[in-house]
Design a protein around this motif. Structure first.
Motif, PDB file in Angstrom:
ATOM      1  N   ARG A  89     -79.573  19.061  -7.083  1.00  0.00           N
ATOM      2  CA  ARG A  89     -80.258  18.963  -8.369  1.00  0.00           C
ATOM      3  C   ARG A  89     -80.432  20.368  -8.933  1.00  0.00           C
ATOM      4  O   ARG A  89     -80.813  21.293  -8.211  1.00  0.00           O
ATOM      5  N   TYR A  90     -80.152  20.515 -10.240  1.00  0.00           N
ATOM      6  CA  TYR A  90     -80.247  21.811 -10.913  1.00  0.00           C
ATOM      7  C   TYR A  90     -81.122  21.684 -12.161  1.00  0.00           C
ATOM      8  O   TYR A  90     -81.177  20.623 -12.797  1.00  0.00           O
ATOM      9  N   SER A  91     -81.760  22.786 -12.528  1.00  0.00           N
ATOM     10  CA  SER A  91     -82.355  22.886 -13.859  1.00  0.00           C
ATOM     11  C   SER A  91     -81.303  23.462 -14.800  1.00  0.00           C
ATOM     12  O   SER A  91     -80.377  24.154 -14.371  1.00  0.00           O
ATOM     13  N   THR A  92     -81.440  23.157 -16.086  1.00  0.00           N
ATOM     14  CA  THR A  92     -80.468  23.636 -17.067  1.00  0.00           C
ATOM     15  C   THR A  92     -81.206  24.236 -18.260  1.00  0.00           C
ATOM     16  O   THR A  92     -82.416  24.020 -18.428  1.00  0.00           O
ATOM     17  N   PRO A  93     -80.496  24.965 -19.107  1.00  0.00           N
ATOM     18  CA  PRO A  93     -81.100  25.361 -20.385  1.00  0.00           C
ATOM     19  C   PRO A  93     -81.477  24.117 -21.191  1.00  0.00           C
ATOM     20  O   PRO A  93     -81.074  22.998 -20.867  1.00  0.00           O
ATOM     21  N   ASN A  94     -82.241  24.310 -22.233  1.00  0.00           N
ATOM     22  CA  ASN A  94     -82.633  23.226 -23.140  1.00  0.00           C
ATOM     23  C   ASN A  94     -83.468  22.148 -22.452  1.00  0.00           C
ATOM     24  O   ASN A  94     -83.390  20.963 -22.797  1.00  0.00           O
ATOM     25  N   ASN A  95     -84.240  22.564 -21.420  1.00  0.00           N
ATOM     26  CA  ASN A  95     -85.176  21.648 -20.748  1.00  0.00           C
ATOM     27  C   ASN A  95     -84.487  20.432 -20.135  1.00  0.00           C
ATOM     28  O   ASN A  95     -85.041  19.327 -20.115  1.00  0.00           O
ATOM     29  N   GLY A  96     -83.265  20.651 -19.646  1.00  0.00           N
ATOM     30  CA  GLY A  96     -82.520  19.546 -19.061  1.00  0.00           C
ATOM     31  C   GLY A  96     -82.429  19.638 -17.545  1.00  0.00           C
ATOM     32  O   GLY A  96     -82.968  20.553 -16.913  1.00  0.00           O
ATOM     33  N   GLU A  97     -81.745  18.661 -16.976  1.00  0.00           N
ATOM     34  CA  GLU A  97     -81.470  18.655 -15.541  1.00  0.00           C
ATOM     35  C   GLU A  97     -80.036  18.207 -15.312  1.00  0.00           C
ATOM     36  O   GLU A  97     -79.473  17.439 -16.102  1.00  0.00           O
ATOM     37  N   LEU A  98     -79.460  18.695 -14.217  1.00  0.00           N
ATOM     38  CA  LEU A  98     -78.100  18.341 -13.834  1.00  0.00           C
ATOM     39  C   LEU A  98     -78.123  17.891 -12.379  1.00  0.00           C
ATOM     40  O   LEU A  98     -78.754  18.530 -11.533  1.00  0.00           O
ATOM     41  N   TYR A  99     -77.443  16.781 -12.103  1.00  0.00           N
ATOM     42  CA  TYR A  99     -77.322  16.248 -10.745  1.00  0.00           C
ATOM     43  C   TYR A  99     -75.842  16.163 -10.395  1.00  0.00           C
ATOM     44  O   TYR A  99     -75.055  15.580 -11.152  1.00  0.00           O
ATOM     45  N   LEU A 100     -75.471  16.728  -9.260  1.00  0.00           N
ATOM     46  CA  LEU A 100     -74.075  16.691  -8.822  1.00  0.00           C
ATOM     47  C   LEU A 100     -74.015  16.021  -7.454  1.00  0.00           C
ATOM     48  O   LEU A 100     -74.598  16.506  -6.489  1.00  0.00           O
ATOM     49  N   PHE A 101     -73.304  14.880  -7.382  1.00  0.00           N
ATOM     50  CA  PHE A 101     -73.201  14.099  -6.157  1.00  0.00           C
ATOM     51  C   PHE A 101     -71.762  14.088  -5.657  1.00  0.00           C
ATOM     52  O   PHE A 101     -70.814  14.079  -6.449  1.00  0.00           O
ATOM     53  N   ASP A 102     -71.610  14.059  -4.338  1.00  0.00           N
ATOM     54  CA  ASP A 102     -70.294  13.885  -3.709  1.00  0.00           C
ATOM     55  C   ASP A 102     -70.430  12.752  -2.699  1.00  0.00           C
ATOM     56  O   ASP A 102     -70.799  12.956  -1.549  1.00  0.00           O
ATOM     57  N   GLU A 135     -82.537  18.478 -28.106  1.00  0.00           N
ATOM     58  CA  GLU A 135     -81.907  19.689 -27.583  1.00  0.00           C
ATOM     59  C   GLU A 135     -80.401  19.519 -27.379  1.00  0.00           C
ATOM     60  O   GLU A 135     -79.711  20.465 -26.998  1.00  0.00           O
ATOM     61  N   TYR A 136     -79.898  18.308 -27.622  1.00  0.00           N
ATOM     62  CA  TYR A 136     -78.517  18.002 -27.242  1.00  0.00           C
ATOM     63  C   TYR A 136     -77.498  18.891 -27.947  1.00  0.00           C
ATOM     64  O   TYR A 136     -76.569  19.413 -27.317  1.00  0.00           O
ATOM     65  N   GLN A 137     -77.638  19.088 -29.241  1.00  0.00           N
ATOM     66  CA  GLN A 137     -76.664  19.908 -29.964  1.00  0.00           C
ATOM     67  C   GLN A 137     -76.656  21.341 -29.454  1.00  0.00           C
ATOM     68  O   GLN A 137     -75.595  21.955 -29.285  1.00  0.00           O
ATOM     69  N   SER A 138     -77.826  21.875 -29.174  1.00  0.00           N
ATOM     70  CA  SER A 138     -77.906  23.247 -28.666  1.00  0.00           C
ATOM     71  C   SER A 138     -77.315  23.369 -27.266  1.00  0.00           C
ATOM     72  O   SER A 138     -76.897  24.455 -26.846  1.00  0.00           O
ATOM     73  N   ALA A 139     -77.275  22.250 -26.542  1.00  0.00           N
ATOM     74  CA  ALA A 139     -76.798  22.275 -25.157  1.00  0.00           C
ATOM     75  C   ALA A 139     -75.278  22.250 -25.049  1.00  0.00           C
ATOM     76  O   ALA A 139     -74.732  22.386 -23.939  1.00  0.00           O
ATOM     77  N   GLN A 140     -74.574  22.084 -26.172  1.00  0.00           N
ATOM     78  CA  GLN A 140     -73.117  21.979 -26.116  1.00  0.00           C
ATOM     79  C   GLN A 140     -72.469  23.221 -25.506  1.00  0.00           C
ATOM     80  O   GLN A 140     -71.388  23.144 -24.916  1.00  0.00           O
ATOM     81  N   SER A 141     -73.132  24.361 -25.624  1.00  0.00           N
ATOM     82  CA  SER A 141     -72.529  25.610 -25.152  1.00  0.00           C
ATOM     83  C   SER A 141     -72.353  25.640 -23.637  1.00  0.00           C
ATOM     84  O   SER A 141     -71.499  26.367 -23.122  1.00  0.00           O
ATOM     85  N   TRP A 142     -73.135  24.856 -22.907  1.00  0.00           N
ATOM     86  CA  TRP A 142     -73.008  24.877 -21.444  1.00  0.00           C
ATOM     87  C   TRP A 142     -72.583  23.537 -20.837  1.00  0.00           C
ATOM     88  O   TRP A 142     -72.199  23.484 -19.661  1.00  0.00           O
ATOM     89  N   ILE A 143     -72.620  22.448 -21.607  1.00  0.00           N
ATOM     90  CA  ILE A 143     -72.304  21.136 -21.036  1.00  0.00           C
ATOM     91  C   ILE A 143     -70.843  21.049 -20.584  1.00  0.00           C
ATOM     92  O   ILE A 143     -70.550  20.690 -19.431  1.00  0.00           O
TER      93      ILE A 143
END
Length: 279
Positions: free
Chosen positions: A178-191, A260-268
């Protein structure tokens, strides 16, 4: 929460003590207390707790087997009489134990079969005074197998993730990170391992959430399928993106507040293409 920090794909706790069912009650309350979204994201394939008795019962020992009713039954459930000492065979016959817990004789002794065996045998030999308890979360799986065709749990892809700037590690969770992201988001990476239905995992997360769009992008030699949903939780709207990578068990989930979605395009997109799988 402890189980989600442990990286082992299958986790078993065995408690042969008086009143051990209280631990099962605690685990069950802990799961119910989690929000549905968190349960879906953290869903794992195998957390099991076997307890010898209910929260109000004692766990008894046999003077014949010189062990607890529960432990004796558990050993027999997995191995039949192959692990039973010679001076315990009298108890085996006395208690009516004739075969292990492989009820359907397919070579796999599943968690559910062991749970059923313990319920039947311990309750019987204790004359109803001791009732084993089982807590499970995730899918049923073998505790013991003689089936040579069973897929190895180590047959997984090698996952490499290079997160863009601003994406920071938060914690290891079951099958992923689990990661924190810019724009008050979160990212989950599963394998996920091969035996997990990855589409089933996605469906549990997005069920009831309005679908928005789907695109496919090339990531190395793999096709990444990105799907977008509106996600409503705690009186707030989020954008939820799921990404699966063809032929793998890798699942990437990104959640950001809708505003925040539009601002998040730079890293998504860099996050999605930052996933590399060596097979």
């Amino acid at each position: 929460e402890f189980f989600y920090r442990v990286k082992a794909r299958k986790q078993i706790t065995i408690l042969d003590t008086c009143h051990s069912g209280a631990a099962v009650d605690i685990y069950q309350r802990g799961v119910l207390a989690q929000e549905q979204a968190v349960r879906n994201l953290y869903r794992n394939i195998g957390v099991v707790v076997f307890a010898a008795s209910s929260a109000t019962e004692s766990a008894y020992e046999s003077f014949i087997t010189k062990s607890g009713y529960f432990t004796f039954s558990l050993l027999y459930a997995l191995s039949g009489d192959t692990m039973i000492l010679s001076d315990q065979k009298t108890a085996m016959k006395l208690y009516g134990f004739t075969s292990n817990a492989d009820y359907n004789r397919d070579g796999n002794i599943l968690v559910s079969e062991v749970s059923q065996f313990l319920q039947e045998k311990v309750l019987s030999i204790s004359s109803g005074d001791q009732t084993p308890q089982t807590f499970t979360q995730g899918l049923d799986f073998p505790l013991y197998t003689t089936n040579q065709n069973t897929t190895s749990l180590d047959e997984t892809s090698q996952l490499i993730f290079t997160p863009p700037n601003g994406i920071n590690f938060l914690q290891d969770i079951q099958y992923g990170t689990r990661y924190s992201t810019p724009n008050n988001g979160e990212l989950y990476l599963f394998d996920y391992p091969p035996e997990v239905d990855i589409q089933g995992q996605v469906n549990q997360i997005v069920t009831g959430q309005p679908f928005q769009w789907e695109i496919s992008v090339k990531v190395g030699n793999l096709n990444a399928i990105i799907k977008a949903y509106n996600y409503f939780q705690n009186q707030k709207n989020y954008a939820l993106l799921t990404t699966t990578y063809s032929g793998t068990g890798v699942l990437l989930i990104i959640i950001v507040p809708s505003e925040e979605y539009q601002s998040a395009q730079s890293w998504i997109i860099p996050a999605i293409t930052g996933v590399k799988i060596k097979k």
